[in-house]
Every structure is written in structure tokens, then in C-alpha cells.
Design an enzyme around this catalytic site. Structure first.
Site, short mmCIF file in Angstrom:
data_model
loop_
_atom_site.label_atom_id
_atom_site.label_comp_id
_atom_site.label_asym_id
_atom_site.label_seq_id
_atom_site.Cartn_x
_atom_site.Cartn_y
_atom_site.Cartn_z
N LYS A 76 -3.55 20.91 -27.82
CA LYS A 76 -2.89 19.60 -27.93
C LYS A 76 -3.10 18.80 -26.65
O LYS A 76 -3.04 19.37 -25.55
CB LYS A 76 -1.39 19.85 -28.18
CG LYS A 76 -0.55 18.60 -28.43
CD LYS A 76 0.91 18.98 -28.72
CE LYS A 76 1.75 17.79 -29.13
NZ LYS A 76 3.15 18.17 -29.45
N SER A 151 4.79 16.32 -33.90
CA SER A 151 3.80 15.55 -33.20
C SER A 151 2.47 16.30 -33.02
O SER A 151 1.46 15.66 -32.71
CB SER A 151 4.33 15.17 -31.82
OG SER A 151 4.59 16.33 -31.04
N SER A 175 7.98 19.92 -33.45
CA SER A 175 6.57 19.50 -33.44
C SER A 175 5.53 20.59 -33.58
O SER A 175 4.35 20.29 -33.72
CB SER A 175 6.27 18.71 -32.17
OG SER A 175 6.71 17.40 -32.35
N1 GLN Z 1 9.78 14.68 -34.56
C1 GLN Z 1 10.61 14.88 -33.42
C2 GLN Z 1 10.65 13.64 -32.56
O1 GLN Z 1 9.99 12.70 -32.88
C3 GLN Z 1 10.18 16.08 -32.65
C4 GLN Z 1 9.04 15.82 -31.76
C5 GLN Z 1 8.63 17.04 -30.97
O2 GLN Z 1 9.04 18.16 -31.25
N2 GLN Z 1 7.84 16.78 -29.95
O3 GLN Z 1 11.35 13.59 -31.59
#
Ligand code: GLN
Length: 485
Positions: A76, A151, A175
Site C-alpha cells: 500500500k 482504503s 481498511s
Molecule cells: N473507512 C474508514 C474511514 O474512512 C476506515 C479507514 C481506514 O481503516 N483507514 O475512516
């Protein structure tokens, strides 16, 4: 010749160790897949010349005594990689080349792995669909109009499409687990502090954790073993001995107790998710596990609590992007203040701005007690619910997400509906606990669905073992016809 797209990381490692395949052959295979799969938009940066060079060096040295000997791996784009561009999916870091390597990625390289490239993600990891990335959305290999989750959407998509044999993501509120669930892959968020956060672009520091994303549970154990370590450079890193998760993996879960929390049965949840959950429960019962109904009464406050705590920390962490220290700088503005404002106005996307605004608001004087402080107190109660449950059970089983992968663009105009997708994943981050999502079935449209196992702090081995047992009973098969090639 074996079909490298259909075998696991563990099997690939075996082939390398048996000298049946070289690192260079592997690298060439993945480069070919990546080049044929540009449509999916998984990569922000590739570094193929370096990958080939490193593979050749590995093949010449023939040092097979490591966990990931000569294995090319993409990560990532939130992990800082020395001399390789690291963008966090943001325009503000579009040209940022770190002079240092994150601890987690350096652990991968120490175990013999080789960097293939950097994977697309939501901007600063804020999102559930990979649609907030400055570098464009990612497509789910399952179906061309579907999001891959977020994400870590570039990671989940690249893994499912076999552009990398395994990968790593970060999980602040889901994420790793949600994109794994959307793509029929396995994703594990470790106990807070098990993997070092050093060198990971920060989103919400008290919640962020790096973790593996793989095609099966055995690979997940192997990758977790490779990336976890105590690190003096991260003050929240846990000082403990490294575990041999892959060696100790076994399916013997007879006599264990698994909790089923009633609060995870939410309104309007598709029937198929409920059925999947029941299927998981039945499999566990057949494996000699005792199923216990439990209650986590503060679950309903987890999402609002998360969406106060995470933006608050983000607004503080993102203060460093001011056009002076590093990253993008606007050339508009008559003075320093205007330069700051223009840099941030032009450099951040809408979702990041929304979080910074929310975060600044809940931390501002007059509102701090009403929002931030209250959220911290509720966070404690959420943790206590889990502590109480783990006095009675060894692990907790829930669905990973309240739906299967949704359509590109379906939720972008309604942030609340996007946030609701995190409903089953955020409690674990607030409590600092480990959790794993594993593919357990498909809905009527053939889209994968995941089950989530949550365990007590540092109980990853037991959690992996339960996941391993469920996986072997479910025998989930994903048949991708590689339509993108
Ligand atoms: N979808 C969640 C957010 O937008 C989690 C994102 C993540 O785990 N980085 O905050």
C-alpha cells in the site's frame, strides 16, 4: 508449469526453496500480470527495473533461509519506502520520495521479499471504496463496475487479480478487513502495537495498524510473522518475543468458546449476510466449538465515536502538510498564511478536508468536552464490553461488512452511507483488538462476502487457528476469468 495465479504464497515460497522457480521468473510473471491489468488502476508507482535487479541479486546469492525468499511483493502506498515515491494517495505528497524505510516494509525485505511497486489507496487512507484517491478509483477484479473496498483498495484488487502473491495494508477503522471482504481475500488487523507504525503515513495514530492481506489463512500467518516486530522507534510498539504463527497454525479448535454478539444484527442487513453468519456458526458447532450468545451493548456508539476520534487525530497529524516541510507547495498567495491556505486547499481532496474540518471542530475549545472527551469515554466503554466478553469466550464471530461490494459512484455523494459500511469493523480499532476477515461465501450476484473473527489482545495465534478451521470447511473458491486482460 504450475499456474502461479492459482497457488498460495506458501506454495510459491516452497517452490523457490526447492529451486523449482527463480525469483526472476516470479518477478517476470507478476510484471506481465500488472502490465496486462492496468485497467484496474491498482498501482500508483511501479519500480520494475529495481525489482528485476533485486531478483537477479537474490538468485545469484541463493539465500533461501528466510520467510519470503526472493518473493516480489507490492505494498500500500502509505508505507514509506526509501527512494521510492510514497504518496498516500494524495496530491499533497505526489512527488514525495522518503529518505527512510518503514519498519514493516524493512521487515519484509529482511525476510527476503522484493518491492514490486506501490498500491493505490484512499487519500490518507480515508475512505471505504478507494474513490478518494488523487490517482483515481480502483476497480474490483470481481466485476468491472464494483469498488474494491477501501482504503486498501489497490491492495485488495492487486491481490485478488494476482498482481502480487500477498500484500500489506493498514487498518484504522476497517481498511484491511473491508476490502478483503469485498474481493474474496483474507485480511488481518493485528493487536494495536504488534506491528510498528514507524514510517507509515499517519492517519489516526491511536487506531492505525498495519497488517497482511493474502489469499488464504496460512499465507496470512506467514506474512504476519514477517512484518510484526518490537520497534523502539514506535513508542506504542509492544515489547514481546516474535511468534511463529505459520509453524503453530492448526485446526484443532475443539472445546473453544465463540461469542455471537446480538448487536451486530443491524436493520436492513441483507438476508444473505445473516445466512452467511449462520453458516459460520454451524461450521464452528460441527468443529466442536461451543457457541455462546453475548452482548456488546456499546456497539451502537462505535461508529459515531470513531468518526470523532479518527478525524480529531487526523486533523492534528495532517497539520504538517503546510507547503514548507515537504510535499506540494502552492505558488499562489501574497504571504506565508496565504501560501499555507492555498497549499492545503489545492493539495487535499474533499474527503480529507471534511475530516480535517470535523477534527478541528471537535477539538476546539467549547466543543472539546462535548465531543472529543465524550468520545474518549465511550471508547473506554466499548473496550470494557470486549473485556467482559473475553472472560467468557475465546473469540467473537460477526459478519465483516453489512453488504457486499457496492457500485463505483454509488455512495460518493452521501458520506454517511459510506461511513455506515464500517459499522462492523470500527469497534475493534477503538478497542485495540486483533480481527481477521475471511471469505466465506458469495451473494446471489456472485460477490464475495466475509466473516470476521475478533480475539483478545495478542491472541492472534488462536484467531488464526479458528480462521484456518473455518476456511478448510468452507473451501471458498474464486473463479476469476481475468476479463481485464
Ligand atoms: N473507512 C474508514 C474511514 O474512512 C476506515 C479507514 C481506514 O481503516 N483507514 O475512516
Amino acid at each position: 508449469m504450475v499456474d502461479l495465479n492459482n497457488i498460495s504464497l506458501t506454495e510459491i515460497v516452497k517452490l523457490v526453496k526447492l529451486k523449482k522457480i527463480s525469483s526472476l521468473e516470479l518477478t517476470n510473471h507478476y510484471i506481465k500480470n500488472i502490465e496486462k491489468g492496468k485497467k484496474l488502476n491498482c498501482f500508483i508507482t511501479t519500480c520494475f527495473d529495481e525489482t528485476i535487479k533485486n531478483s537477479k541479486t537474490f538468485d545469484a546469492k541463493k539465500n533461501y533461509d528466510s520467510l519470503l525468499p526472493g518473493i516480489p511483493i507490492a505494498v500500500k502506498d502509505l508505507f514509506c519506502t526509501k527512494d521510492v515515491k510514497t504518496t498516500a494517495g494524495s496530491k499533497i505528497l505526489e512527488n514525495f520520495i522518503p529518505t527512510y524505510e518503514s519498519t514493516v516494509t524493512s521487515n519484509l525485505w529482511k525476510e527476503g521479499a522484493i518491492l514490486l511497486g506501490k498500491l493505490n489507496c484512499d487519500e490518507f487512507a480515508m475512505g471505504s471504496s478507494n474513490e478518494t484517491s488523487f490517482f483515481g478509483n480502483v476497480i474490483n477484479p470481481i466485476e468491472k463496475n464494483l469498488v474494491p473496498g477501501g482504503s486498501s483498495g489497490g491492495s485488495s484488487s492487486a491481490l485478488a487479480a494476482s498482481f502480487t502473491p500477498a500484500t500489506i495494508g493498514t487498518d484504522t477503522g476497517g481498511s484491511i478487513r473491508q476490502p478483503a471482504s469485498f474481493t474474496g481475500t483474507v485480511g488481518l488487523k493485528p493487536t494495536y502495537g504488534l506491528c510498528s507504525r514507524w514510517g507509515i503515513v499517519a492517519f489516526a495514530s491511536s487506531l492505525d495498524q498495519a497488517g497482511p492481506m493474502t489469499k488464504n489463512v496460512e499465507d496470512c500467518a506467514l506474512m504476519l510473522e514477517a512484518i510484526s516486530s518490537y520497534d523502539k522507534k514506535d513508542s506504542t510498539s509492544i515489547n514481546k518475543k516474535k511468534e511463529n504463527y505459520s509453524k503453530n497454525l492448526n485446526k484443532n479448535i475443539k472445546g473453544m468458546k465463540i461469542g455471537i454478539p446480538k448487536e451486530y444484527r443491524v436493520d436492513n442487513m441483507p438476508k444473505e449476510i445473516d445466512q452467511l453468519w449462520s453458516k459460520g456458526i454451524d461450521i464452528l458447532k460441527k468443529s466442536g466449538v461451543k457457541i455462546i450468545d453475548i452482548s456488546l451493548p456499546h456497539t451502537k456508539y462505535a461508529l459515531p465515536t470513531y468518526y470523532i476520534v479518527a478525524p480529531a487525530e487526523a486533523s492534528s497529524n495532517l497539520a504538517r502538510y503546510d507547503g514548507v516541510k515537504f510535499g506540494y507547495r502552492s505558488n499562489k498567495g501574497k504571504n506565508l498564511l496565504e501560501m499555507y491556505e492555498n497549499t492545503r486547499g489545492e493539495g487535499f481532496g474533499d474527503e480529507v478536508k471534511r475530516r480535517v474540518l470535523i477534527g478541528t471542530y471537535v477539538l476546539s475549545s467549547g466543543y472539546y468536552d462535548a465531543y472529543y472527551l465524550k468520545a474518549q469515554k465511550v471508547r473506554k466503554l466499548i473496550k470494557k464490553d470486549f473485556d467482559n466478553s473475553f472472560r467468557k469466550v475465546d473469540a467473537i464471530l460477526t459478519p465483516s461488512t453489512p453488504s457486499s461490494a457496492f457500485k463505483i459512484g454509488e455512495k460518493t455523494s452521501d458520506p454517511i452511507s459510506m461511513y455506515l459500511n464500517d459499522i462492523f469493523t470500527v469497534p475493534v480499532n477503538l478497542a485495540g483488538l486483533p480481527a481477521i476477515s475471511l471469505p466465506a461465501g458469495q451473494d446471489s450476484k456472485g460477490r464475495p462476502l466475509g466473516l470476521q473473527l475478533i480475539s483478545n489482545s495478542l491472541d492472534e495465534q488462536r484467531m488464526l487457528n479458528i480462521a484456518f478451521a473455518i476456511e478448510s470447511e468452507i473451501s471458498f473458491k474464486q473463479n476469476l476469468n481475468r476479463w481485464w486482460e
